[in-house]
Design an enzyme around this catalytic site. Structure first.
Site, PDB file in Angstrom:
ATOM      1  NE  ARG A  11      -4.426  -0.182   2.349  1.00 24.03           N
ATOM      2  CZ  ARG A  11      -5.283  -1.209   2.422  1.00 24.03           C
ATOM      3  NH1 ARG A  11      -4.851  -2.442   2.427  1.00 24.03           N
ATOM      4  NH2 ARG A  11      -6.573  -0.981   2.473  1.00 24.03           N
ATOM      5  NE  ARG A  47     -11.043   1.666   4.732  1.00 20.02           N
ATOM      6  CZ  ARG A  47     -12.158   0.947   4.564  1.00 20.02           C
ATOM      7  NH1 ARG A  47     -13.306   1.346   5.092  1.00 20.02           N
ATOM      8  NH2 ARG A  47     -12.112  -0.146   3.850  1.00 20.02           N
ATOM      9  NE  ARG A 106     -13.559  -3.533   6.647  1.00 18.03           N
ATOM     10  CZ  ARG A 106     -12.662  -3.489   5.662  1.00 18.03           C
ATOM     11  NH1 ARG A 106     -12.677  -4.413   4.722  1.00 18.03           N
ATOM     12  NH2 ARG A 106     -11.760  -2.543   5.615  1.00 18.03           N
ATOM     13  NE  ARG A 135     -16.627  -3.082   2.383  1.00 20.66           N
ATOM     14  CZ  ARG A 135     -15.347  -2.980   2.045  1.00 20.66           C
ATOM     15  NH1 ARG A 135     -14.885  -3.631   0.996  1.00 20.66           N
ATOM     16  NH2 ARG A 135     -14.551  -2.211   2.739  1.00 20.66           N
TER      17      ARG A 135
HETATM   18  P1  AMP Z   1      -8.556  -3.550   3.834  1.00 24.19           P
HETATM   19  O1  AMP Z   1      -9.360  -4.686   4.356  1.00 24.19           O
HETATM   20  O2  AMP Z   1      -7.551  -3.967   2.790  1.00 24.19           O
HETATM   21  O3  AMP Z   1      -9.407  -2.374   3.385  1.00 24.19           O
HETATM   22  O4  AMP Z   1      -7.679  -3.016   5.072  1.00 24.19           O
HETATM   23  C1  AMP Z   1      -8.284  -2.506   6.228  1.00 24.19           C
HETATM   24  C2  AMP Z   1      -7.311  -1.623   6.999  1.00 24.19           C
HETATM   25  O5  AMP Z   1      -6.177  -2.412   7.412  1.00 24.19           O
HETATM   26  C3  AMP Z   1      -6.708  -0.481   6.212  1.00 24.19           C
HETATM   27  O6  AMP Z   1      -7.568   0.663   6.183  1.00 24.19           O
HETATM   28  C4  AMP Z   1      -5.418  -0.219   6.989  1.00 24.19           C
HETATM   29  O7  AMP Z   1      -5.681   0.475   8.201  1.00 24.19           O
HETATM   30  C5  AMP Z   1      -4.985  -1.629   7.359  1.00 24.19           C
HETATM   31  N1  AMP Z   1      -4.080  -2.230   6.333  1.00 24.19           N
HETATM   32  C6  AMP Z   1      -4.349  -3.314   5.549  1.00 24.19           C
HETATM   33  N2  AMP Z   1      -3.306  -3.581   4.735  1.00 24.19           N
HETATM   34  C7  AMP Z   1      -2.368  -2.639   4.996  1.00 24.19           C
HETATM   35  C8  AMP Z   1      -1.074  -2.360   4.477  1.00 24.19           C
HETATM   36  N3  AMP Z   1      -0.519  -3.108   3.499  1.00 24.19           N
HETATM   37  N4  AMP Z   1      -0.384  -1.312   4.993  1.00 24.19           N
HETATM   38  C9  AMP Z   1      -0.911  -0.547   5.984  1.00 24.19           C
HETATM   39  N5  AMP Z   1      -2.127  -0.739   6.511  1.00 24.19           N
HETATM   40  C10 AMP Z   1      -2.865  -1.779   6.037  1.00 24.19           C
END
Ligand code: AMP
Length: 213
Positions: free
Chosen positions: A88, A171, A160, A127
Site C-alpha cells: 500500500r 481511507r 465493518r 457493504r
Molecule cells: P482492507 O481490508 O484492505 O481495506 O484493510 C483494512 C485496513 O487495514 C486499512 O484501512 C489499513 O488500516 C490496514 N491495512 C491493511 N493492509 C495494509 C497495508 N498493506 N499497509 C498498511 N495498513 C494496512
C-alpha cells in the site's frame, strides 16, 4: 500466478481476489483480513493496529512488511499467491521485491481496479462483512441469501467499523496519497494492468481474466 491487487477501499478487490485465487488454486492473502483477525484475537499486533484501522489510517510499514514476509515464507505461497491490500506504500513495494526476489518462477503481475471515489462511498454504505470467515456482501449487487446471515458460515453479518463515512474518506485519502504512487511504481516496470472495476461482479471478473491471459 503471483499477483498483486491494487484498488481503492470498496473497489471489489477482496471479492475478485478471492474468486481468482480459488480458480487458480493459490492462496488469497489479504493483509486487512490478517489484521482484523489479530484485532479479534487481541494480539500485540491487533492492539497496535485497531485504533489506526478504525481511523482509516495505514499501519506502519515495518509491521506490515514483517507480516507479509512471514506469510509468504509458508509452503502454500511458494507456487503463487494473490496479494490483496499489500503493498500500500512504495516502501512496502520496494521491500516486497526483496522478499520475492529469491523465489523462482513467474514475475509479479499487478492489477489495478479502477473505481471513482463517488462510487466507492456509495458502495461501502451498502457493504456487509462476515466477522467470522471474511466473506463480503453488497446489499444490492451481492446480497446474502438470508438477511444478515453469512451464506458461507452462518455467522451474523456486520458493517465493518471502518466502513463509516468519515473513515472511508480518510481511507480514500490514504489511497490517493500513498497507494496510487505504488501503481505508478509498477507502471514504470511495465507490470501494471488496469481494469475497469465498475459493473456486475461477474463482468469485472471476466475483464480481469482477459487482462491476465
Ligand atoms: P482492507 O481490508 O484492505 O481495506 O484493510 C483494512 C485496513 O487495514 C486499512 O484501512 C489499513 O488500516 C490496514 N491495512 C491493511 N493492509 C495494509 C497495508 N498493506 N499497509 C498498511 N495498513 C494496512
Amino acid at each position: 500466478m503471483k499477483l498483486i491487487f491494487i484498488g481503492p477501499p470498496g473497489s471489489g478487490k477482496g471479492t475478485q481476489a478471492q474468486q481468482l485465487a480459488a480458480r487458480h488454486g493459490v492462496p488469497h492473502i489479504s493483509t486487512g483480513d490478517m489484521l482484523r483477525e489479530a484485532v479479534a484475537d487481541g494480539t500485540e499486533l491487533g492492539k497496535k493496529a485497531a485504533p489506526i484501522m478504525a481511523a482509516g489510517g495505514l499501519v506502519p510499514d515495518d509491521l506490515m512488511i514483517g507480516i507479509i514476509k512471514d506469510r509468504l515464507s509458508r509452503d502454500d505461497a511458494h507456487k503463487g499467491f494473490i496479494l490483496d491490500g499489500f503493498p500500500r506504500t512504495v516502501e512496502q513495494a520496494e521491500k516486497l521485491e526483496g522478499i520475492v526476489a529469491g523465489n523462482e518462477g513467474e514475475k509479479l503481475k499487478v492489477l489495478q481496479l479502477l473505481v471513482p471515489d463517488e462510487a466507492i462511498v456509495k458502495r461501502i454504505a451498502l457493504r456487509r462483512s462476515c466477522p467470522q470467515c471474511g466473506a463480503v456482501y453488497h446489499l444490492e449487487h451481492n446480497p446474502p441469501t438470508k438477511d444478515n446471515v453469512c451464506d458461507r458460515c452462518g455467522a451474523g453479518l456486520i458493517a465493518r467499523p471502518d466502513d463509516n463515512e468519515s473513515a472511508v474518506r480518510k481511507r480514500l485519502e490514504a489511497f490517493h496519497r500513498q497507494t496510487l504512487p505504488v501503481a505508478t511504481y509498477y507502471k514504470s516496470k511495465s507490470a501494471l494492468r488496469e481494469v475497469d472495476g465498475q459493473g456486475p461482479i461477474d463482468e469485472v471478473f471476466e475483464r480481469i481474466e482477459k487482462s491476465l491471459a
